[in-house]
Motif scaffolding. Structure first.
Motif, PDB file in Angstrom:
ATOM      1  N   MET A 101       0.874  -1.182   0.000  1.00 17.78           N
ATOM      2  CA  MET A 101       0.000   0.000   0.000  1.00 17.78           C
ATOM      3  C   MET A 101       0.901   1.218   0.000  1.00 17.78           C
ATOM      4  O   MET A 101       1.501   1.563   1.008  1.00 17.78           O
ATOM      5  CB  MET A 101      -0.861   0.011   1.276  1.00 17.78           C
ATOM      6  CG  MET A 101      -1.386  -1.333   1.653  1.00 17.78           C
ATOM      7  SD  MET A 101      -2.994  -1.546   1.002  1.00 17.78           S
ATOM      8  CE  MET A 101      -3.553  -2.923   1.935  1.00 17.78           C
ATOM      9  N   THR A 102       0.981   1.857  -1.155  1.00 22.66           N
ATOM     10  CA  THR A 102       2.010   2.881  -1.276  1.00 22.66           C
ATOM     11  C   THR A 102       1.512   4.287  -1.002  1.00 22.66           C
ATOM     12  O   THR A 102       2.296   5.208  -0.943  1.00 22.66           O
ATOM     13  CB  THR A 102       2.578   2.850  -2.696  1.00 22.66           C
ATOM     14  OG1 THR A 102       1.489   2.779  -3.609  1.00 22.66           O
ATOM     15  CG2 THR A 102       3.434   1.630  -2.903  1.00 22.66           C
ATOM     16  N   GLY A 103       0.218   4.488  -0.845  1.00 24.65           N
ATOM     17  CA  GLY A 103      -0.285   5.851  -0.666  1.00 24.65           C
ATOM     18  C   GLY A 103      -0.128   6.338   0.757  1.00 24.65           C
ATOM     19  O   GLY A 103       0.157   5.590   1.679  1.00 24.65           O
ATOM     20  N   ASN A 104      -0.313   7.622   0.933  1.00 21.56           N
ATOM     21  CA  ASN A 104      -0.260   8.232   2.256  1.00 21.56           C
ATOM     22  C   ASN A 104      -1.222   9.405   2.267  1.00 21.56           C
ATOM     23  O   ASN A 104      -1.522   9.996   1.235  1.00 21.56           O
ATOM     24  CB  ASN A 104       1.170   8.700   2.566  1.00 21.56           C
ATOM     25  CG  ASN A 104       1.372   8.856   4.048  1.00 21.56           C
ATOM     26  OD1 ASN A 104       0.441   8.756   4.829  1.00 21.56           O
ATOM     27  ND2 ASN A 104       2.608   9.102   4.442  1.00 21.56           N
ATOM     28  N   CYS A 105      -1.704   9.757   3.458  1.00 25.46           N
ATOM     29  CA  CYS A 105      -2.602  10.895   3.529  1.00 25.46           C
ATOM     30  C   CYS A 105      -2.321  11.649   4.815  1.00 25.46           C
ATOM     31  O   CYS A 105      -1.638  11.151   5.698  1.00 25.46           O
ATOM     32  CB  CYS A 105      -4.058  10.450   3.485  1.00 25.46           C
ATOM     33  SG  CYS A 105      -4.561   9.521   4.927  1.00 25.46           S
ATOM     34  N   LEU A 106      -2.875  12.827   4.890  1.00 28.39           N
ATOM     35  CA  LEU A 106      -2.715  13.620   6.111  1.00 28.39           C
ATOM     36  C   LEU A 106      -3.421  12.920   7.247  1.00 28.39           C
ATOM     37  O   LEU A 106      -4.493  12.361   7.088  1.00 28.39           O
ATOM     38  CB  LEU A 106      -3.359  14.989   5.916  1.00 28.39           C
ATOM     39  CG  LEU A 106      -2.571  16.024   5.123  1.00 28.39           C
ATOM     40  CD1 LEU A 106      -3.425  17.237   4.920  1.00 28.39           C
ATOM     41  CD2 LEU A 106      -1.298  16.378   5.837  1.00 28.39           C
ATOM     42  N   TYR A 167      -8.370   4.925  -0.535  1.00 25.54           N
ATOM     43  CA  TYR A 167      -7.474   5.397  -1.590  1.00 25.54           C
ATOM     44  C   TYR A 167      -7.056   6.834  -1.338  1.00 25.54           C
ATOM     45  O   TYR A 167      -7.818   7.638  -0.827  1.00 25.54           O
ATOM     46  CB  TYR A 167      -8.165   5.355  -2.955  1.00 25.54           C
ATOM     47  CG  TYR A 167      -8.511   3.973  -3.421  1.00 25.54           C
ATOM     48  CD1 TYR A 167      -9.805   3.500  -3.306  1.00 25.54           C
ATOM     49  CD2 TYR A 167      -7.549   3.145  -3.992  1.00 25.54           C
ATOM     50  CE1 TYR A 167     -10.125   2.239  -3.744  1.00 25.54           C
ATOM     51  CE2 TYR A 167      -7.868   1.891  -4.430  1.00 25.54           C
ATOM     52  CZ  TYR A 167      -9.165   1.432  -4.300  1.00 25.54           C
ATOM     53  OH  TYR A 167      -9.479   0.175  -4.736  1.00 25.54           O
ATOM     54  N   GLU A 178      -3.703   3.222  -3.384  1.00 26.76           N
ATOM     55  CA  GLU A 178      -4.287   2.664  -2.172  1.00 26.76           C
ATOM     56  C   GLU A 178      -3.425   2.977  -0.961  1.00 26.76           C
ATOM     57  O   GLU A 178      -2.205   2.820  -0.991  1.00 26.76           O
ATOM     58  CB  GLU A 178      -4.443   1.151  -2.306  1.00 26.76           C
ATOM     59  CG  GLU A 178      -5.207   0.576  -1.137  1.00 26.76           C
ATOM     60  CD  GLU A 178      -5.885  -0.714  -1.452  1.00 26.76           C
ATOM     61  OE1 GLU A 178      -5.783  -1.142  -2.612  1.00 26.76           O
ATOM     62  OE2 GLU A 178      -6.506  -1.265  -0.552  1.00 26.76           O
ATOM     63  N   ILE A 179      -4.046   3.454   0.101  1.00 23.69           N
ATOM     64  CA  ILE A 179      -3.307   3.749   1.327  1.00 23.69           C
ATOM     65  C   ILE A 179      -3.531   2.622   2.299  1.00 23.69           C
ATOM     66  O   ILE A 179      -2.634   2.023   2.835  1.00 23.69           O
ATOM     67  CB  ILE A 179      -3.831   5.012   2.036  1.00 23.69           C
ATOM     68  CG1 ILE A 179      -4.044   6.168   1.103  1.00 23.69           C
ATOM     69  CG2 ILE A 179      -2.930   5.379   3.161  1.00 23.69           C
ATOM     70  CD1 ILE A 179      -4.840   7.246   1.741  1.00 23.69           C
TER      71      ILE A 179
END
Lengths: 298, 254
Positions: A101-106, A167, A178-179
């Protein structure tokens, strides 16, 4: 702005959960800034005790993870004072920490919630949709939230189950990565009250994990029994092919017993027989010579 | 069922959309994909198809929601100087990046190895071809030099370019065969083994020469073709000149 929509979600679990469930719980807590944590609940307490715990913590929603037999994970989603609650079986858990899962979010950013059109078609799904929106949606102007909208939760109904994905929105043209954690919820029951009350809906497609395991074992046993039966039938066939012939009574007619010879006891050693030379067979040396000649001729 | 509906009506919160941020949509209709984009066709066992359907649903939701958010003046893009805590720690992101990089590197390495192998094979072929060509050229050059030395040709063309062996017509013989100089077989052998005599180790029964049937003339082989001048010509065809004549021809032709 002012934070008006006062939603607080209590996320906690029972004892006996494994590391994956624990990580999932932690992930949910980081993703939802309007959540609160609590210690593990003892199994011996009844479920309606949870309502009191929520009241103490001043929460009006609850996510409760229950682990049974160290194998099965159940999740309760509930609106605590009087609202409906639902019990799910959780499967296929993947946490935030997985390297694929390569995404990231605040941390604390508000999510966009995306639902399947199926959610509007059935009343129980509509109820679940409302529950999801109220629980998973971060209230606006929450002190711990970030004002940006940069990730989206998807709830999809496939194969009679609800699939959850998270996501990250990268570009304005909706390219997604996808996070976050992913899991599959299998609805068991919806109750009218919180952690109790009348059953509003029961999922006919649900099969408890025990039943599932039992069926697998039975099928294996059935196969084995079948094999054994086939073997037995084969044995009987083999035995049965031998026809029993009755004894022939006329067999005895021609039997004549042999004459009895007097018993002779030899006291003297018999004479040794004279050695008769076989003239036809050549002697050993001559035989060898013959062999040599034969070989040279050839 | 009615109980459900009743419950829902009690439970439902009437909030502005901005609070809820929910979108209920189907998938983005993809004109590219040939398979049916309808939900019914999605086979839950087919992992890739399933995940793609989730992806498309999320995309549809985003494409619908972002303009609405923009209208309501909710920021969706993070400014570059806005630093805040992320859901995953930097350490985690580093690990992810490392993994991706290692995967990519492994792929590249295998690609390079494959290419090298192919190149080596090709290179070897090219090299052998070049070597052979050079040897041939050298041989021709030497022959031309020898011819010049023997006084047969006074042209010094071979210094500039490649020279083809031109058989001088010294003998104006009526016989067609004489005109040609030595026999075709003789000429072939001269060309192959050159003027320095038979070279050591020259293979002349190679695979290519064995498979080469270009010099096979069925009419000659089966003796079925018409003779040069009918019956008489046949005799003339097979006539072999005498020893002296042959020697002369030999020295002339070289």
């Amino acid at each position: 702005g002012k934070w008006k929509n006062k939603e607080r979600v209590l996320i906690f679990s029972s004892r006996g959960i494994n590391f994956r469930t624990r990580h999932l719980m932690q992930d949910l807590r980081t993703l939802m800034p309007h959540s609160k944590a609590d210690t593990k609940m003892d199994r011996k307490d009844q479920l309606f005790v949870i309502n009191e715990v929520c009241e103490m913590k001043n929460c009006n929603k609850c996510i409760f993870f229950e682990a049974k037999k160290k194998q099965d994970l159940y999740m309760w989603l509930s609106n605590t004072p009087q609202g409906p609650s639902a019990k799910f079986l959780v499967q296929n858990v993947h946490t935030l920490a997985e390297l694929k899962m390569t995404g990231n979010c605040l941390r604390g950013s508000r999510p966009l919630l995306s639902f399947d059109p199926t959610f509007d078609k059935e009343p129980h799904y509509a109820l679940l949709k409302e529950l999801f929106i109220q629980i998973f949606g971060t209230p606006q102007y929450h002190p711990k939230s970030q004002p940006f909208v940069d990730h989206v939760f998807t709830f999809t109904v496939t194969d009679e189950r609800i699939w959850f994905r998270n996501y990250q929105i990268i570009e304005e043209d909706a390219s997604l990565v996808e996070i976050g954690p992913r899991f599959v919820l299998n609805l068991i029951k919806i109750f009218q009250g919180s952690f109790g009350g009348a059953t509003l809906y029961e999922n006919p497609h649900y099969q408890s994990p025990n039943m599932h395991r039992r069926l697998i074992r039975l099928s294996v046993a059935a196969k084995f029994r079948e094999k054994q039966q086939v073997k037995e039938v084969q044995k009987i066939k083999q035995k049965g092919s031998k026809v029993l012939i009755e004894g022939d009574p006329t067999e005895v007619v021609f039997e004549t017993p042999a004459e009895e010879k007097p018993v002779e006891i030899q006291l003297v050693k018999p004479e040794s027989k004279p050695i008769v030379k076989d003239k036809k067979k050549p002697r050993k040396i001559q035989r060898k010579k013959q062999k040599k000649l034969f070989r040279t001729e050839a | 069922q009615d109980g459900l509906k009743l419950c829902l009506s009690e439970f439902r919160q009437q909030l502005p959309w901005l609070e809820r941020l929910d979108v209920t949509l189907g998938q983005v209709v993809d004109p590219v994909s040939p398979s049916a984009s309808s939900k019914d066709a999605v086979d839950p066992e087919n992992d890739f198809q399933r995940e793609m359907s989730f992806y498309r649903q999320a995309q549809a939701a985003v494409l619908d929601a972002l303009p609405r958010l923009r209208k309501l003046q909710v920021p969706t893009r993070r400014p570059d100087d806005y630093f805040a805590e992320m859901a995953k720690s930097d350490q985690q992101m580093q690990k992810i990046r490392q993994k991706l990089k290692s995967k990519q590197e492994a792929m590249e390495r295998s690609e390079r190895a494959k290419q090298l192998r192919a190149m080596r094979k090709y290179g070897k072929k090219v090299q052998t071809e070049i070597l052979q060509r050079r040897q041939k050229e050298k041989k021709n050059m030497l022959n031309a030099v020898k011819k010049y030395q023997k006084g047969l040709s006074d042209k010094l063309d071979f210094l500039d370019e490649e020279q083809t062996l031109s058989q001088g017509n010294k003998k104006g013989s009526a016989s067609q065969r004489m005109k040609k100089g030595p026999n075709a077989k003789r000429r072939y052998k001269n060309q192959k083994f050159g003027f320095g005599g038979k070279k050591k180790g020259s293979k002349w029964n190679t695979k290519e020469s064995f498979n080469d049937v270009s010099s096979f003339r069925p009419k000659v082989a089966h003796n079925k073709g018409p003779g040069k001048a009918g019956k008489g010509g046949k005799k003339a065809l097979n006539k072999r000149p005498g020893k002296r004549a042959r020697q002369k021809m030999k020295s002339r032709a070289r």
